[in-house]
Design a protein around this motif. Structure first.
Motif, PDB file in Angstrom:
ATOM      1  N   ASP A   1       0.846  -1.187   0.000  1.00  0.00           N
ATOM      2  CA  ASP A   1       0.000   0.000   0.000  1.00  0.00           C
ATOM      3  C   ASP A   1       0.883   1.240   0.000  1.00  0.00           C
ATOM      4  OD1 ASP A   1      -1.971   2.127   1.174  1.00  0.00           O
ATOM      5  OD2 ASP A   1      -3.214   0.386   0.743  1.00  0.00           O
TER       6      ASP A   1
ATOM      7  N   GLY B   1      -7.164   0.675  -2.796  1.00  0.00           N
ATOM      8  CA  GLY B   1      -6.132   0.051  -1.979  1.00  0.00           C
ATOM      9  C   GLY B   1      -6.657  -1.209  -1.306  1.00  0.00           C
TER      10      GLY B   1
ATOM     11  N   ARG C   1      -6.461  -5.645   5.204  1.00  0.00           N
ATOM     12  CA  ARG C   1      -5.342  -4.888   5.785  1.00  0.00           C
ATOM     13  C   ARG C   1      -5.057  -5.354   7.204  1.00  0.00           C
ATOM     14  NH1 ARG C   1      -3.482   0.239   4.128  1.00  0.00           N
ATOM     15  NH2 ARG C   1      -2.175   1.261   5.694  1.00  0.00           N
TER      16      ARG C   1
ATOM     17  N   SER D   1       5.474  -0.415   1.237  1.00  0.00           N
ATOM     18  CA  SER D   1       5.176   0.554   0.181  1.00  0.00           C
ATOM     19  C   SER D   1       6.323   0.621  -0.817  1.00  0.00           C
ATOM     20  CB  SER D   1       4.932   1.943   0.782  1.00  0.00           C
ATOM     21  OG  SER D   1       6.116   2.417   1.409  1.00  0.00           O
TER      22      SER D   1
ATOM     23  N   SER E   1       0.005   7.306  -7.590  1.00  0.00           N
ATOM     24  CA  SER E   1       0.051   5.867  -7.334  1.00  0.00           C
ATOM     25  C   SER E   1       0.434   5.126  -8.611  1.00  0.00           C
ATOM     26  CB  SER E   1      -1.303   5.366  -6.829  1.00  0.00           C
ATOM     27  OG  SER E   1      -2.297   5.550  -7.821  1.00  0.00           O
TER      28      SER E   1
END
Length: 315
Positions: free
Chosen positions: A246, A273, A279, A287, A296
């Motif tokens: 992420d 995401g 998550r 990341s 992104s």
């Protein structure tokens, strides 16, 4: 001598009495009769609500979708001369091919005949009406291909097929089949042992995904999970480290300490995401550092970069 009124010529005089004029045969009366209630929009095959309903049902039961024209339930179809030719040139797996009788030949159709002959693919000749029915009235231009259903593995099968230190890629709400195909291709290139996708709200192995994978989908197993969160939790209990990818992760993927451990790399969609439950199932969120001028990376590109970094550590 013929006098007015006694001519025998047919139609010379108007006879009184019953007329022999042709009637409507009841057509007018039947036309005024009611035809029953109007079917709902979703029950009329050529209404967009019907097609939307069919699409929802396909997503619910996991059936593949059709490309190159209106979508219909059942196996995935590639329809039209350009899509069919491109699919053959990309060497997609073909279950069956059909060509309508009397189709006008052009360079594309001649190329289709040549490629199918070279690859030993039979093109079955059928009537245009039958091909219309098989493809739900799509504009098929006289030719269509039917793809085989993809043989998805069970999530447990990935564990059985992998070695001592497996590397899996799990996708969370990645709905673009081209992204899926690119991820499958990268997974095969960087030594991943399998790809995991959820049954719902996810792209499947459609023609677009097959084409983008450049044949890698035939070399790496792809599993479908009924519930991605529960599957990740079961993988964690089996000893795999769960890494979410992420943009706001607190660990640089290039410096991931667990890169050489049994690992699941979880990738979310570019827009949303990772979902909250997925998550929360991750051990760490990593990341890819990018410049602030770029918001992104899409899922396919991000996965390729992350897999490269993991493979670099493993090698």
């Amino acid at each position: 001598m013929i006098l007015p009124g006694n001519s025998q010529r047919k139609g010379a005089i108007k006879r009184k009495g019953k007329s022999n004029a042709a009637g409507s045969g009841g057509r007018v009366r039947r036309g005024l009769e009611g035809k029953g209630p109007t079917p709902k929009a979703e029950d009329r095959p050529y209404h967009k609500a019907y097609k939307a309903k069919q699409e929802r049902q396909r997503q619910d039961d996991g059936r593949p979708r059709r490309t190159g024209g209106p979508r219909a339930a059942g196996p995935e179809w590639i329809i039209g001369r350009n899509p069919v030719l491109e699919a053959l040139q990309a060497e997609l797996p073909i279950h069956a091919g059909y060509v309508a009788e009397g189709s006008e030949r052009d360079d594309r159709l001649r190329d289709i005949f040549k490629i199918t002959a070279d690859r030993g693919i039979s093109l079955l000749q059928t009537s245009r009406g039958d091909l219309d029915r098989m493809t739900s009235g799509a504009v098929h231009q006289g030719v269509a291909l039917q793809l085989p259903s993809y043989d998805y593995k069970h999530p447990d099968d990935l564990l059985d097929l992998a070695g001592a230190k497996p590397l899996f890629v799990a996708l969370d709400k990645v709905t673009d089949p081209r992204n899926l195909g690119a991820i499958v291709r990268s997974a095969a290139a960087f030594g991943a042992n399998g790809v995991l996708i959820p049954e719902r709200r996810s792209a499947g192995m459609t023609a677009a995904a097959w084409k983008t994978s450049a044949g890698a989908a035939a070399r790496i197993p792809i599993a479908r999970a009924t519930n991605l969160t529960r599957t990740l939790q079961s993988y964690a209990k089996a000893g795999l480290f769960i890494v979410g990818l992420d943009g706001d992760g607190d660990t640089d993927i290039a410096e991931l300490p667990q890169a050489t451990d049994p690992l699941v790399l979880v990738v979310g969609s570019e827009g949303e995401g990772l979902s909250r439950l997925v998550r929360e199932s991750c051990d760490v969120i990593a990341s890819i550092p990018i410049r602030s001028s770029v918001e992104s990376l899409n899922a396919g590109v991000a996965t390729s970069v992350a897999l490269y970094e993991v493979a670099r550590h493993r090698n």
